[in-house]
Scaffold this motif. Structure first.
Motif, PDB file in Angstrom:
ATOM      1  N   PRO A  61       0.841  -1.200   0.000  1.00 43.77           N
ATOM      2  CA  PRO A  61       0.000   0.000   0.000  1.00 43.77           C
ATOM      3  C   PRO A  61       0.875   1.249   0.000  1.00 43.77           C
ATOM      4  N   PRO A  62       0.440   2.304  -0.675  1.00 41.24           N
ATOM      5  CA  PRO A  62       1.254   3.519  -0.718  1.00 41.24           C
ATOM      6  C   PRO A  62       1.333   4.160   0.663  1.00 41.24           C
ATOM      7  N   LYS A  63       2.475   4.791   0.932  1.00 40.66           N
ATOM      8  CA  LYS A  63       2.655   5.460   2.212  1.00 40.66           C
ATOM      9  C   LYS A  63       1.827   6.735   2.225  1.00 40.66           C
ATOM     10  N   PRO A  64       1.217   7.035   3.353  1.00 39.34           N
ATOM     11  CA  PRO A  64       0.462   8.285   3.410  1.00 39.34           C
ATOM     12  C   PRO A  64       1.417   9.473   3.395  1.00 39.34           C
ATOM     13  N   PRO A  65       1.009  10.582   2.809  1.00 40.19           N
ATOM     14  CA  PRO A  65       1.896  11.748   2.768  1.00 40.19           C
ATOM     15  C   PRO A  65       2.034  12.369   4.157  1.00 40.19           C
ATOM     16  N   ALA A  66       3.082  13.157   4.311  1.00 38.11           N
ATOM     17  CA  ALA A  66       3.312  13.880   5.566  1.00 38.11           C
ATOM     18  C   ALA A  66       3.007  15.355   5.318  1.00 38.11           C
ATOM     19  N   PHE A  67       2.587  16.050   6.369  1.00 40.74           N
ATOM     20  CA  PHE A  67       2.214  17.452   6.248  1.00 40.74           C
ATOM     21  C   PHE A  67       2.969  18.280   7.276  1.00 40.74           C
ATOM     22  N   VAL A  68       3.389  19.487   6.831  1.00 39.31           N
ATOM     23  CA  VAL A  68       4.105  20.419   7.707  1.00 39.31           C
ATOM     24  C   VAL A  68       3.385  21.757   7.637  1.00 39.31           C
ATOM     25  N   ASP A  69       3.048  22.310   8.799  1.00 36.30           N
ATOM     26  CA  ASP A  69       2.416  23.623   8.845  1.00 36.30           C
ATOM     27  C   ASP A  69       3.453  24.713   8.676  1.00 36.30           C
ATOM     28  N   VAL A  70       3.111  25.702   7.871  1.00 38.40           N
ATOM     29  CA  VAL A  70       3.935  26.901   7.717  1.00 38.40           C
ATOM     30  C   VAL A  70       3.315  27.943   8.641  1.00 38.40           C
ATOM     31  N   PRO A  71       4.129  28.749   9.326  1.00 37.39           N
ATOM     32  CA  PRO A  71       3.535  29.798  10.162  1.00 37.39           C
ATOM     33  C   PRO A  71       2.589  30.678   9.340  1.00 37.39           C
ATOM     34  N   ASP A  72       1.507  31.109   9.975  1.00 31.60           N
ATOM     35  CA  ASP A  72       0.511  31.927   9.292  1.00 31.60           C
ATOM     36  C   ASP A  72       1.146  33.184   8.722  1.00 31.60           C
ATOM     37  N   LEU A  73       0.662  33.585   7.549  1.00 34.37           N
ATOM     38  CA  LEU A  73       1.152  34.780   6.887  1.00 34.37           C
ATOM     39  C   LEU A  73       0.033  35.813   6.836  1.00 34.37           C
ATOM     40  N   MET A  74       0.372  37.073   7.131  1.00 31.17           N
ATOM     41  CA  MET A  74      -0.568  38.167   6.949  1.00 31.17           C
ATOM     42  C   MET A  74       0.222  39.331   6.372  1.00 31.17           C
ATOM     43  N   VAL A  75      -0.126  39.730   5.160  1.00 28.06           N
ATOM     44  CA  VAL A  75       0.602  40.800   4.462  1.00 28.06           C
ATOM     45  C   VAL A  75      -0.394  41.770   3.852  1.00 28.06           C
ATOM     46  N   ASN A  76       0.089  43.013   3.631  1.00 28.35           N
ATOM     47  CA  ASN A  76      -0.732  43.938   2.872  1.00 28.35           C
ATOM     48  C   ASN A  76      -0.403  43.755   1.398  1.00 28.35           C
ATOM     49  N   LEU A  77      -1.432  43.816   0.574  1.00 26.12           N
ATOM     50  CA  LEU A  77      -1.273  43.608  -0.857  1.00 26.12           C
ATOM     51  C   LEU A  77      -0.872  44.905  -1.535  1.00 26.12           C
ATOM     52  N   ALA A  78      -0.164  44.782  -2.636  1.00 25.72           N
ATOM     53  CA  ALA A  78       0.255  45.956  -3.394  1.00 25.72           C
ATOM     54  C   ALA A  78      -0.971  46.582  -4.044  1.00 25.72           C
ATOM     55  N   GLY A  79      -1.037  47.882  -3.972  1.00 26.31           N
ATOM     56  CA  GLY A  79      -2.162  48.586  -4.574  1.00 26.31           C
ATOM     57  C   GLY A  79      -1.718  49.937  -5.072  1.00 26.31           C
ATOM     58  N   SER A  80      -2.592  50.587  -5.782  1.00 22.05           N
ATOM     59  CA  SER A  80      -2.292  51.924  -6.287  1.00 22.05           C
ATOM     60  C   SER A  80      -2.382  52.933  -5.148  1.00 22.05           C
ATOM     61  N   PRO A  81      -1.614  54.024  -5.234  1.00 23.92           N
ATOM     62  CA  PRO A  81      -1.721  55.056  -4.206  1.00 23.92           C
ATOM     63  C   PRO A  81      -3.141  55.624  -4.161  1.00 23.92           C
ATOM     64  N   GLY A  82      -3.629  55.817  -2.979  1.00 22.43           N
ATOM     65  CA  GLY A  82      -4.971  56.344  -2.796  1.00 22.43           C
ATOM     66  C   GLY A  82      -6.037  55.273  -2.654  1.00 22.43           C
ATOM     67  N   GLU A  83      -5.732  54.040  -2.998  1.00 22.54           N
ATOM     68  CA  GLU A  83      -6.690  52.946  -2.822  1.00 22.54           C
ATOM     69  C   GLU A  83      -6.678  52.476  -1.381  1.00 22.54           C
TER      70      GLU A  83
END
Length: 165
Positions: A61-83
């Protein structure tokens, strides 16, 4: 003499008839073989299951995959000035092929977080529209994480949460 001509014509007609019958016979034989061949091909591709069961039981039987959590990311998105400033929050999990790769990837997690942060900060809100935008983001992050953690291979970048505010 007329009888000879009629008899000769009848003899020629008798000789001409067998090739027509042979042609009909050949066409019928080819048709029957085509039908039998089509039936055999259909059975082979759709109904032949007995041989596959033995091979499936023999394979481990195939081995089950392993999972690794990445620390949560919170960023501001690039936008036009004034938006209005928009933010993106991501919860990401990396899918690995084997459990032993988890310990090998943990020391590189700060590099992975940095690469993700720098890439995601350049995105615009329009880059994330629809499922196609999320798919492109997933593909880009997978490519970048594989470059960062080489020779370990990450199978996929999975999103637990994607929020644009």
């Amino acid at each position: 003499m007329a009888e000879n001509e009629e008899g000769g014509a009848a003899a020629e007609g008798a000789e001409a008839a067998p090739p027509k019958n042979k042609l009909k016979l050949i066409i019928m034989v080819i048709g029957v073989l085509a039908v039998i061949g089509g039936g055999a091909a259909t059975w082979f591709f759709f109904f032949r299951h007995g041989g596959d069961e033995h091979h499936a039981e023999a394979a481990p039987p195939p081995k089950p995959p392993a999972f690794v959590d990445v620390p949560d990311l919170m960023v501001n998105l690039a936008g036009s000035p004034g938006e209005r400033v928009q933010y993106l929050r991501l919860k990401i999990v990396l899918e690995l092929k084997e459990e032993k790769q988890i310990e090998a990837i943990k020391p590189t997690m700060p590099r992975v977080t940095d690469i993700f942060q720098t890439y995601v900060r350049e995105l615009r809100p329009s880059d994330l529209n629809g499922s196609a935008g999320i798919f492109r983001l997933k593909e880009e992050l997978t490519k970048r994480v594989n470059a960062a953690v080489a020779p370990i291979q990450v199978s996929a970048v999975l999103f637990k949460e994607v929020v644009v505010q």
